[in-house]
Design a protein around this motif. Sequence first.
Motif, short mmCIF file in Angstrom:
data_model
loop_
_atom_site.label_atom_id
_atom_site.label_comp_id
_atom_site.label_asym_id
_atom_site.label_seq_id
_atom_site.Cartn_x
_atom_site.Cartn_y
_atom_site.Cartn_z
N TRP A 133 8.10 0.15 15.82
CA TRP A 133 8.40 1.23 14.87
C TRP A 133 9.37 0.69 13.84
CZ3 TRP A 133 7.75 1.73 20.02
CH2 TRP A 133 6.81 2.69 20.47
N LEU A 134 9.13 1.00 12.57
CA LEU A 134 10.03 0.57 11.50
C LEU A 134 10.98 1.72 11.17
CD1 LEU A 134 7.44 -1.21 9.16
CD2 LEU A 134 8.71 -2.14 11.12
N THR A 135 12.21 1.40 10.85
CA THR A 135 13.21 2.41 10.51
C THR A 135 13.95 1.99 9.24
OG1 THR A 135 15.02 1.42 11.75
CG2 THR A 135 13.54 2.85 13.00
N PRO A 136 14.65 2.94 8.61
CA PRO A 136 15.28 2.64 7.31
C PRO A 136 16.48 1.69 7.38
CG PRO A 136 14.99 5.00 7.63
CD PRO A 136 14.75 4.36 8.94
N SER A 137 17.01 1.38 8.57
CA SER A 137 18.14 0.46 8.68
C SER A 137 18.22 -0.02 10.14
CB SER A 137 19.46 1.17 8.33
OG SER A 137 19.72 2.19 9.29
N ILE A 169 3.66 9.29 5.92
CA ILE A 169 4.92 9.09 6.64
C ILE A 169 4.74 8.14 7.83
CG2 ILE A 169 4.82 11.02 8.30
CD1 ILE A 169 7.79 11.58 7.43
N HIS A 170 3.53 8.03 8.32
CA HIS A 170 3.29 7.13 9.46
C HIS A 170 3.18 5.67 9.03
CE1 HIS A 170 1.31 11.05 10.93
NE2 HIS A 170 2.55 11.00 11.36
N LEU A 197 11.35 9.75 9.97
CA LEU A 197 11.77 8.47 9.39
C LEU A 197 10.62 7.81 8.66
CD1 LEU A 197 13.89 6.98 12.29
CD2 LEU A 197 14.64 8.35 10.35
N SER A 198 10.92 7.27 7.50
CA SER A 198 9.90 6.58 6.73
C SER A 198 10.54 5.43 5.97
CB SER A 198 9.24 7.60 5.79
OG SER A 198 8.88 7.02 4.58
N VAL A 199 9.81 4.33 5.85
CA VAL A 199 10.31 3.14 5.15
C VAL A 199 9.35 2.86 4.00
CG1 VAL A 199 10.89 0.70 5.41
CG2 VAL A 199 11.18 2.25 7.35
N GLY A 200 9.89 2.62 2.82
CA GLY A 200 9.05 2.38 1.65
C GLY A 200 8.28 1.07 1.79
N VAL A 235 0.85 -1.19 0.00
CA VAL A 235 0.00 0.00 0.00
C VAL A 235 0.89 1.24 0.00
CG1 VAL A 235 -1.83 1.25 1.21
CG2 VAL A 235 -1.78 -1.26 1.27
N ARG A 236 0.77 2.00 -1.10
CA ARG A 236 1.58 3.21 -1.25
C ARG A 236 0.73 4.45 -0.96
NH1 ARG A 236 5.74 2.12 -4.59
NH2 ARG A 236 5.64 0.10 -5.65
N GLY A 237 1.39 5.54 -0.55
CA GLY A 237 0.63 6.78 -0.43
C GLY A 237 1.34 7.81 0.42
N SER A 238 1.19 9.07 0.03
CA SER A 238 1.65 10.17 0.88
C SER A 238 0.41 10.86 1.46
CB SER A 238 2.52 11.15 0.10
OG SER A 238 1.86 11.59 -1.06
N SER A 239 -0.39 11.53 0.59
CA SER A 239 -1.63 12.16 1.07
C SER A 239 -2.64 11.10 1.49
CB SER A 239 -2.28 12.98 -0.05
OG SER A 239 -1.51 14.12 -0.33
#
Length: 395
Positions: free
Chosen positions: A83-87, A60-61, A242-245, A29-33
């Motif tokens: 919480w998920l983080t980029p690394s 971003i959440h 922080l945001s993870v794709g 599920v993708r999305g910004s707005s």
Amino acid sequence: MTHHLDTQLVQAGHPEITASGTPVNIPVVRGSSLLVPTAADRERLWTRRHAGENIPAYGIHGLDTHRALESALCALEGGHRAWLTPSGLSAISLTLLALLSPGDHALLSDSIYNQVRQSDLRLFQRLGIELEYFAPQPEVLETTIRPNTRLLFLESPGSLLNEVLDLPALTHIARQRNIPVAVDNTWGSGYLLKPLTLGADISVLASTKYLGGHSDLLQGAIVCANPALDKRLNDTHESLGLSVGPDDVWLVLRGLRTLAVRLAQHQRHALRVADTLQQHTAVRRVFYPALPDDAGHALWQRDFQGANGLLSFELQNADMAQAHAFIDALALFRIGASWGGVESLALAVDPARLALHSHWRNLAGQGPVIRLHVGLENPDDLNADLLQAFAAIRS
Ligand SMILES: *Cc1c(COP(=O)(O)O)cnc(C)c1O
């Protein structure tokens, strides 16, 4: 009803089945707005978010894919919020930033992931936060805690020498003094070890390793079992933006499904490799907690569900040049850091870095050390590769 961990790995984080038919796996599920029908709906969303509810008010959440992985990790580790983080490194730094302020002191086991020491020099010292590395024994911890110690950060086993810590004893000492405990559980990957059931407040994971499991993504996670720490962790996560794709989140969910079978096979292969190494005259010592003569074996048997493919050994009467020649001579084991994918890897570790570990000093280790990640190739081929590389450096 709580199921076994391998059952949870298969089932956790799947979408709810509806009468109209539901795919097995949650989609990406993708999305910004995030669009809402009315202005009042938007107000309500943000109010709930600010009150601490783990719902998205903005992309971003993280959206449904993120929630699915968070809930799967909570189920595995026995936490209530993740919480998920980029690394993996950002998950560690975030934990330190969230729980420490200028003037605070934290104790870290001296076998901690090496990049943490770099972040200490580059960031935490400048912020007036003192990180101290201690020999991770309960009796040492008792005498090293200070009035301003605000965090105990452990890693078991260490990722270079596989030092197994007595987590229940260490967390007990910290809890008596109301000091939160975080454990880097990358080695155990939420499956082999459950630090939150052994007294820790926070489990930190580099999903980059076995959770992702295929060397094609970077990701970290923080799983918390102490609600008193939620606000600090959440505020810091949000403040850093922080945001993870969602694609990478989805890949970790896919990796989870086979985590138990991969780890069992990594362990079987590592035991076969360890046996070959222990019989070789070029090897002084093998570090692998599933071996009965390993220093950490008893604690590992008590606290862990199994082992993985991470194994290291000390070369007998060799220098760094020979260590480099050895890994250069390997054909199946490729040269590289990071681990947890299906492929075998080798790395030569400088004794100067190992000297930071009290375990190494106590053993009067001389080095150099070769760190292997034993992969899913046939173990006969892996053993043959090691034997030909030993022969190559001897001639
Ligand atoms: C690799 C590793 C990390 C960092 O993970 P990255 O995703 O590479 O930043 C943290 N802790 C341990 C024990 C690791 O092995």
